[in-house]
Design a protein around this motif. Structure first.
Motif, PDB file in Angstrom:
ATOM      1  N   GLU A   1     -79.537  27.787 -44.590  1.00  0.00           N
ATOM      2  CA  GLU A   1     -79.815  26.589 -45.184  1.00  0.00           C
ATOM      3  C   GLU A   1     -78.822  26.178 -46.326  1.00  0.00           C
ATOM      4  OE1 GLU A   1     -82.308  24.297 -44.464  1.00  0.00           O
ATOM      5  OE2 GLU A   1     -83.419  25.527 -43.007  1.00  0.00           O
ATOM      6  N   ARG A   2     -78.127  27.353 -46.925  1.00  0.00           N
ATOM      7  CA  ARG A   2     -77.282  26.906 -47.942  1.00  0.00           C
ATOM      8  C   ARG A   2     -75.741  26.328 -47.049  1.00  0.00           C
ATOM      9  NH1 ARG A   2     -76.712  30.047 -52.904  1.00  0.00           N
ATOM     10  NH2 ARG A   2     -78.988  30.796 -53.373  1.00  0.00           N
ATOM     11  N   CYS A   3     -75.697  26.965 -45.821  1.00  0.00           N
ATOM     12  CA  CYS A   3     -74.377  26.488 -45.092  1.00  0.00           C
ATOM     13  C   CYS A   3     -74.949  25.195 -44.461  1.00  0.00           C
ATOM     14  CB  CYS A   3     -74.064  27.587 -44.094  1.00  0.00           C
ATOM     15  SG  CYS A   3     -73.583  29.193 -45.065  1.00  0.00           S
TER      16      CYS A   3
ATOM     17  N   THR B   1     -66.579  35.427 -57.248  1.00  0.00           N
ATOM     18  CA  THR B   1     -66.550  33.766 -57.339  1.00  0.00           C
ATOM     19  C   THR B   1     -66.223  33.343 -55.823  1.00  0.00           C
ATOM     20  OG1 THR B   1     -64.177  33.678 -57.781  1.00  0.00           O
ATOM     21  CG2 THR B   1     -65.726  33.336 -59.513  1.00  0.00           C
ATOM     22  N   GLN B   2     -66.399  32.161 -55.446  1.00  0.00           N
ATOM     23  CA  GLN B   2     -66.149  31.840 -54.024  1.00  0.00           C
ATOM     24  C   GLN B   2     -64.508  32.002 -54.003  1.00  0.00           C
ATOM     25  OE1 GLN B   2     -68.303  30.911 -51.649  1.00  0.00           O
ATOM     26  NE2 GLN B   2     -66.812  31.131 -50.443  1.00  0.00           N
ATOM     27  N   GLU B   3     -63.790  31.568 -54.902  1.00  0.00           N
ATOM     28  CA  GLU B   3     -62.148  31.571 -54.891  1.00  0.00           C
ATOM     29  C   GLU B   3     -62.066  33.194 -54.310  1.00  0.00           C
ATOM     30  OE1 GLU B   3     -60.298  30.636 -58.221  1.00  0.00           O
ATOM     31  OE2 GLU B   3     -58.222  30.552 -57.104  1.00  0.00           O
ATOM     32  N   GLU B   4     -62.517  34.102 -55.053  1.00  0.00           N
ATOM     33  CA  GLU B   4     -62.305  35.417 -54.895  1.00  0.00           C
ATOM     34  C   GLU B   4     -62.706  36.049 -53.568  1.00  0.00           C
ATOM     35  OE1 GLU B   4     -62.884  37.092 -59.691  1.00  0.00           O
ATOM     36  OE2 GLU B   4     -64.246  36.805 -58.273  1.00  0.00           O
ATOM     37  N   ILE B   5     -63.882  35.703 -53.056  1.00  0.00           N
ATOM     38  CA  ILE B   5     -64.306  35.937 -51.773  1.00  0.00           C
ATOM     39  C   ILE B   5     -63.592  35.293 -50.502  1.00  0.00           C
ATOM     40  CG2 ILE B   5     -66.411  35.512 -50.126  1.00  0.00           C
ATOM     41  CD1 ILE B   5     -68.230  35.755 -52.481  1.00  0.00           C
ATOM     42  N   ASP B   6     -63.023  34.144 -50.800  1.00  0.00           N
ATOM     43  CA  ASP B   6     -62.030  33.717 -50.005  1.00  0.00           C
ATOM     44  C   ASP B   6     -60.735  34.403 -49.837  1.00  0.00           C
ATOM     45  OD1 ASP B   6     -64.013  31.867 -49.108  1.00  0.00           O
ATOM     46  OD2 ASP B   6     -62.910  29.993 -50.564  1.00  0.00           O
ATOM     47  N   PHE B   7     -60.335  34.729 -50.877  1.00  0.00           N
ATOM     48  CA  PHE B   7     -58.903  35.393 -51.145  1.00  0.00           C
ATOM     49  C   PHE B   7     -59.115  36.712 -50.344  1.00  0.00           C
ATOM     50  CE2 PHE B   7     -57.117  39.056 -53.186  1.00  0.00           C
ATOM     51  CZ  PHE B   7     -55.913  38.888 -53.147  1.00  0.00           C
ATOM     52  N   MET B   8     -60.283  37.465 -50.564  1.00  0.00           N
ATOM     53  CA  MET B   8     -60.500  38.539 -49.879  1.00  0.00           C
ATOM     54  C   MET B   8     -60.588  38.587 -48.343  1.00  0.00           C
ATOM     55  SD  MET B   8     -63.823  41.216 -50.613  1.00  0.00           S
ATOM     56  CE  MET B   8     -64.748  40.170 -49.944  1.00  0.00           C
TER      57      MET B   8
ATOM     58  N   GLY C   1     -71.577  32.472 -49.637  1.00  0.00           N
ATOM     59  CA  GLY C   1     -69.962  32.270 -49.746  1.00  0.00           C
ATOM     60  C   GLY C   1     -69.192  33.534 -48.660  1.00  0.00           C
ATOM     61  N   LEU C   2     -69.785  34.625 -48.616  1.00  0.00           N
ATOM     62  CA  LEU C   2     -68.953  35.543 -47.578  1.00  0.00           C
ATOM     63  C   LEU C   2     -69.184  35.275 -46.196  1.00  0.00           C
ATOM     64  CD1 LEU C   2     -67.827  38.464 -47.052  1.00  0.00           C
ATOM     65  CD2 LEU C   2     -70.039  39.363 -47.040  1.00  0.00           C
ATOM     66  N   THR C   3     -70.446  34.906 -45.936  1.00  0.00           N
ATOM     67  CA  THR C   3     -70.607  34.200 -44.520  1.00  0.00           C
ATOM     68  C   THR C   3     -69.724  32.853 -44.396  1.00  0.00           C
ATOM     69  OG1 THR C   3     -72.997  34.519 -45.038  1.00  0.00           O
ATOM     70  CG2 THR C   3     -72.615  33.021 -43.115  1.00  0.00           C
TER      71      THR C   3
ATOM     72  N   ASP D   1     -75.682  49.220 -42.920  1.00  0.00           N
ATOM     73  CA  ASP D   1     -76.994  49.105 -43.392  1.00  0.00           C
ATOM     74  C   ASP D   1     -77.299  48.309 -44.827  1.00  0.00           C
ATOM     75  OD1 ASP D   1     -76.065  51.593 -44.435  1.00  0.00           O
ATOM     76  OD2 ASP D   1     -78.119  52.311 -44.344  1.00  0.00           O
ATOM     77  N   ASN D   2     -76.368  47.491 -45.158  1.00  0.00           N
ATOM     78  CA  ASN D   2     -76.617  46.578 -46.368  1.00  0.00           C
ATOM     79  C   ASN D   2     -77.256  45.215 -45.755  1.00  0.00           C
ATOM     80  OD1 ASN D   2     -75.298  44.402 -48.229  1.00  0.00           O
ATOM     81  ND2 ASN D   2     -76.044  46.130 -49.518  1.00  0.00           N
ATOM     82  N   LEU D   3     -78.278  44.656 -46.506  1.00  0.00           N
ATOM     83  CA  LEU D   3     -78.889  43.513 -46.007  1.00  0.00           C
ATOM     84  C   LEU D   3     -77.685  42.127 -46.153  1.00  0.00           C
ATOM     85  CD1 LEU D   3     -81.663  43.141 -45.205  1.00  0.00           C
ATOM     86  CD2 LEU D   3     -82.211  42.192 -47.262  1.00  0.00           C
ATOM     87  N   SER D   4     -77.013  42.148 -47.327  1.00  0.00           N
ATOM     88  CA  SER D   4     -76.188  41.024 -47.651  1.00  0.00           C
ATOM     89  C   SER D   4     -75.342  41.188 -46.413  1.00  0.00           C
ATOM     90  CB  SER D   4     -75.481  41.004 -48.778  1.00  0.00           C
ATOM     91  OG  SER D   4     -76.504  40.930 -49.822  1.00  0.00           O
ATOM     92  N   LEU D   5     -74.631  42.287 -46.129  1.00  0.00           N
ATOM     93  CA  LEU D   5     -73.494  42.510 -45.190  1.00  0.00           C
ATOM     94  C   LEU D   5     -74.020  42.264 -43.752  1.00  0.00           C
ATOM     95  CD1 LEU D   5     -71.581  45.284 -46.605  1.00  0.00           C
ATOM     96  CD2 LEU D   5     -71.044  42.986 -46.868  1.00  0.00           C
ATOM     97  N   ILE D   6     -75.132  42.620 -43.332  1.00  0.00           N
ATOM     98  CA  ILE D   6     -75.685  42.290 -42.116  1.00  0.00           C
ATOM     99  C   ILE D   6     -75.967  40.942 -41.964  1.00  0.00           C
ATOM    100  CG2 ILE D   6     -77.614  42.717 -40.424  1.00  0.00           C
ATOM    101  CD1 ILE D   6     -78.102  45.135 -41.943  1.00  0.00           C
ATOM    102  N   SER D   7     -76.625  40.201 -43.044  1.00  0.00           N
ATOM    103  CA  SER D   7     -77.143  38.960 -42.737  1.00  0.00           C
ATOM    104  C   SER D   7     -75.527  37.934 -42.749  1.00  0.00           C
ATOM    105  CB  SER D   7     -77.828  38.083 -44.076  1.00  0.00           C
ATOM    106  OG  SER D   7     -78.603  39.336 -44.288  1.00  0.00           O
ATOM    107  N   ALA D   8     -75.037  38.571 -43.592  1.00  0.00           N
ATOM    108  CA  ALA D   8     -73.422  37.581 -43.534  1.00  0.00           C
ATOM    109  C   ALA D   8     -72.738  37.639 -42.257  1.00  0.00           C
ATOM    110  CB  ALA D   8     -72.563  37.885 -44.612  1.00  0.00           C
TER     111      ALA D   8
END
Ligand code: URA
Length: 447
Positions: free
Chosen positions: A227-229, A18-25, A58-60, A176-183
């Motif tokens: 766009e989401r941001c 969840t967003q709360e978990e990502i923010d906590f981390m 959310g991570l971004t 080299d993970n797409l989500s991690l690079i993009s974020a």
């Protein structure tokens, strides 16, 4: 109570945070409450299980908000940014920001330094004597407001969570993970405050993403995050199977920039790419049809308006503008060594990464972030590129350096990076595709 242990377990099981978990981390990791060991385990779990689009944006946002952010809201009008995933001879930023700012669209550009085979925009601009790139945030904003554009190093600490996490990923084979690079990329762009972002995603032998399909996935993911941001975002997927233009190396690249702004029409790939990137930035700002935006970009370049704006930007940052009258003053390295073709034939391919490394060996680059650049005039001036026919012993490049001892090994490596053959190679497109939130448009090869 949220515990990092449980978040690792959750991701290991392939579940979404969840967003709360990502923010906590991200908050805990930035403050040092969450250890590198736990964060490494989390990154490895992401590597194998992935993140969905909500988690990635959310991570971004969590990383973008982990430190200082640039507030451009006090500046009137649409503010637009551009980001390249890194290439060789990529000097487009200077031309593009001059074209766009000459139309009254504001560009607040924060750039980085070069590392490895790719050059850095800050290193390039620093070849201009007197130029200032470090500003108090208020001074940075004032220049954007008054001049229309400013190019600086980071003001304050942008996205510190990403800085820490990127270094950790580098050590733990989880880059080299797409989500991690993009974020990672988008967190810095979001923190930089622009309303619109044009991404130049490179593909080819000198690019981070060698494969078109990988570049396309990265482009789609980053456009989606932007766009989401809440940012208008578009991406171009562009070729990096040859250096952009003919010059590689800081001052040499600035010379080429000034030549283009002054009307020299030799480096057509560089010019076409700049027009396309500018047109997309103009489109984000104005919503005009892309063909109209291309015409506007052309007009600003051809009329000299972009050159004038570039002069204003340099002057406002304390730079010595005499290089605009005489760009050759930037060619400061003492030795000029010619490289000749070992055989007659077409240049069928150039290993762009190798050419970038050679430029670094000649003195234009740095191996570690702490290295200093001794002579900004070092690098390579190509006199032939892929697709050109050359006779044996014809000059194909000029090396500029202060380091005579490096010349033989630099020439040997350069020639390893250039292939010759009897057939004229098929020219790859300069721009492969455009990605927007609406669709993916594959461009036709113009040749
Ligand atoms: N560039 C970045 O800034 N982050 C990544 O993760 C990869 C490339």
């Amino acid at each position: 109570m949220i515990r990092m242990y449980d978040l690792i377990q959750k991701k290991k099981d392939g579940k979404a945070l969840t967003q709360e978990e990502i923010d906590f981390m991200i908050d805990g990791y930035t403050k040092g409450d969450i250890s590198n060991e736990q964060m490494s385990a989390f990154c490895m779990a992401v590597y194998f299980k992935g993140m969905n689009p909500d988690e990635t944006s959310g991570l971004t946002m969590a990383m973008a908000n982990s430190g200082d952010t640039v507030d451009l809201s006090g500046i009137d009008g649409f503010k637009v940014d551009k980001h390249s995933t890194g290439g060789v001879g990529d000097k487009t930023t200077f031309i593009v920001m001059s074209i766009v700012a000459s139309l009254g669209i504001k560009v607040a550009k924060m750039s980085g330094r070069g590392l490895g085979h790719t050059g850095g925009t800050l290193d390039k601009i620093e070849s201009i004597p007197g130029i200032q790139i470090e500003f108090h945030p208020d001074d940075f904003l004032r220049r954007v407001e008054e001049v229309g554009a400013c190019l600086a190093g980071q003001t304050g600490e942008l996205a510190p969570a990403d800085k820490k996490l990127y270094a950790l990923r580098d050590e733990t084979a989880t880059v080299d993970n797409l989500s991690l690079i993009s974020a990672s990329i988008m967190s810095k762009k979001i923190a930089s405050g622009a309303d619109g972002i044009v991404l130049d995603v490179k593909t080819g032998n000198g690019a981070f993403m060698k494969d078109f399909e990988d570049a396309l996935k990265l482009a789609k993911e980053m456009v989606d995050i932007g766009e989401r941001c809440g940012k208008k975002t578009a991406a171009l997927i562009t070729d990096m199977n040859a250096p952009i233009g003919y010059h590689i190396g800081n001052g040499l690249e600035m010379m080429e920039v000034i030549h283009v702004l002054k009307g020299v029409r030799l480096a057509t790939d560089l010019i076409d790419l700049c027009i396309e990137l500018s047109a997309h930035m103009i489109q984000l700002a104005t919503d005009a049809p892309i063909e109209t935006c291309r015409e506007q970009a052309h007009r600003q370049l051809e009329s000299g308006a972009a050159l004038e704006k570039f002069g204003d930007i340099i002057a406002a940052q304390g730079g010595d503008t005499t290089c605009l009258d005489d760009p050759d003053v930037l060619e400061t390295a003492n030795i000029a060594a010619f490289v000749s073709a070992p055989k007659t034939g077409y240049i069928t391919a150039m290993n762009t990464e190798t050419l970038g490394l050679v430029s670094g060996m000649l003195g234009a680059g740095r191996q570690t972030a702490d290295d200093v650049i001794n002579n900004y005039g070092s690098g390579i001036k190509l006199t032939a590129k892929t697709g050109d026919f050359v006779e044996k012993n014809q000059m194909i490049a000029i090396f500029k350096t202060d380091d005579e001892a490096i010349l033989d090994s630099a020439k040997a490596l350069f020639l390893q990076g250039v292939e010759f053959g009897p057939e004229k190679p098929i020219k790859p497109p300069l721009i492969y595709a455009r990605v927007t939130k609406e669709n993916v448009e594959i461009y036709q090869n113009k040749d």
